[in-house]
Design a protein around this motif. Structure first.
Motif: not given
Length: 233
Positions: A159-161, A176-180, A182-189, A200-203
């Motif tokens: 999943l990429v957004a 992978l959230a914040g693919a462009s 954006d470091r304010n993005c989040q993942i909810f699961c 945002a590249g931190e994984y």
């Protein structure tokens, strides 16, 4: 059947950007290899863009390029290059110098037009919703949007957004959230058992997800530049 042997079409691909902050090829190679060893399924033989904004022309570009290739990464282009001498070295190496969106500004001697008053209107948030299971080998990309998955995500799916990611079923694949960037993005699961999560590249790979949150409802975000996780209430 098409009347021409080739056809150009626009498309979108998710590429990792490697920001280089050191001139020593050996140091770069070791750092890259350490990262690849942490997530071989994600990074092995991966296509990457190199960002050289922190480097100058006073480097041995050939050695640096060879060090990166030796890790198995595939260089598809170079961004962030502002030094003309370094641009020439990169071009002679056969690599394209890419202009990022922020850098690709049109140049004109004409004076800028007077700004016109505008009435600000709230922008509708874009969201892509997928109601079917995401199978192994599938990739779902929500460009300039949030991504909502109402079913399960199998191992090997991705999943990429560019925005946030919400998964309301079992999550076993990669998110992978914040693919462009954006470091304010989040993942909810609601059930976190992911192979990899990234903002945002931190994984984190699966082994780095804290055991207390594995298989539980969780929320991931960035705090002080690092991934953090908390219970999703």
């Amino acid at each position: 059947m098409s009347q021409t042997p080739i056809e150009f079409k626009g498309s979108s691909f998710t590429l990792s950007v490697v920001h280089l902050h050191h001139h020593d090829p050996a140091v770069i190679r070791k750092a890259l290899q350490d990262k690849i060893d942490q997530a071989p399924d994600f990074l092995k033989n991966a296509p990457v863009v190199l960002n050289v904004a922190a480097l100058s022309a006073d480097i041995n570009w050939k050695q640096l390029q060879q060090a990166i290739i030796a890790t198995g990464l595939r260089i598809v282009g170079v961004s962030g290059c502002k030094d003309e001498a370094l641009k020439r070295m990169i071009s002679r190496a056969g690599l394209p110098v890419l202009a990022e969106g922020k850098e690709a500004k049109s140049r004109s001697d004409a004076p800028a037009p007077e700004p016109q008053p505008v009435v600000a209107e709230p922008l509708a948030a874009k969201t892509r919703i997928v109601n079917t299971p995401v199978r192994s080998g599938q990739q779902i990309y929500a460009r300039d949007a949030d991504l909502i998955i109402t079913s399960s995500v199998s191992a090997g799916a991705e999943l990429v957004a560019d925005g946030n990611i919400h998964i309301y079923g079992m999550m076993r694949g990669r998110a992978l959230a914040g693919a462009s960037g954006d470091r304010n993005c989040q993942i909810f699961c609601t059930n976190l058992a992911a192979e990899l999560v990234s903002i945002a590249g931190e994984y984190w790979i699966m082994d780095q997800i804290p055991e207390a949150f594995f298989g539980k409802a969780a929320r991931l975000c960035l705090q002080d530049g690092a991934l953090t996780i908390q219970t999703l209430n």
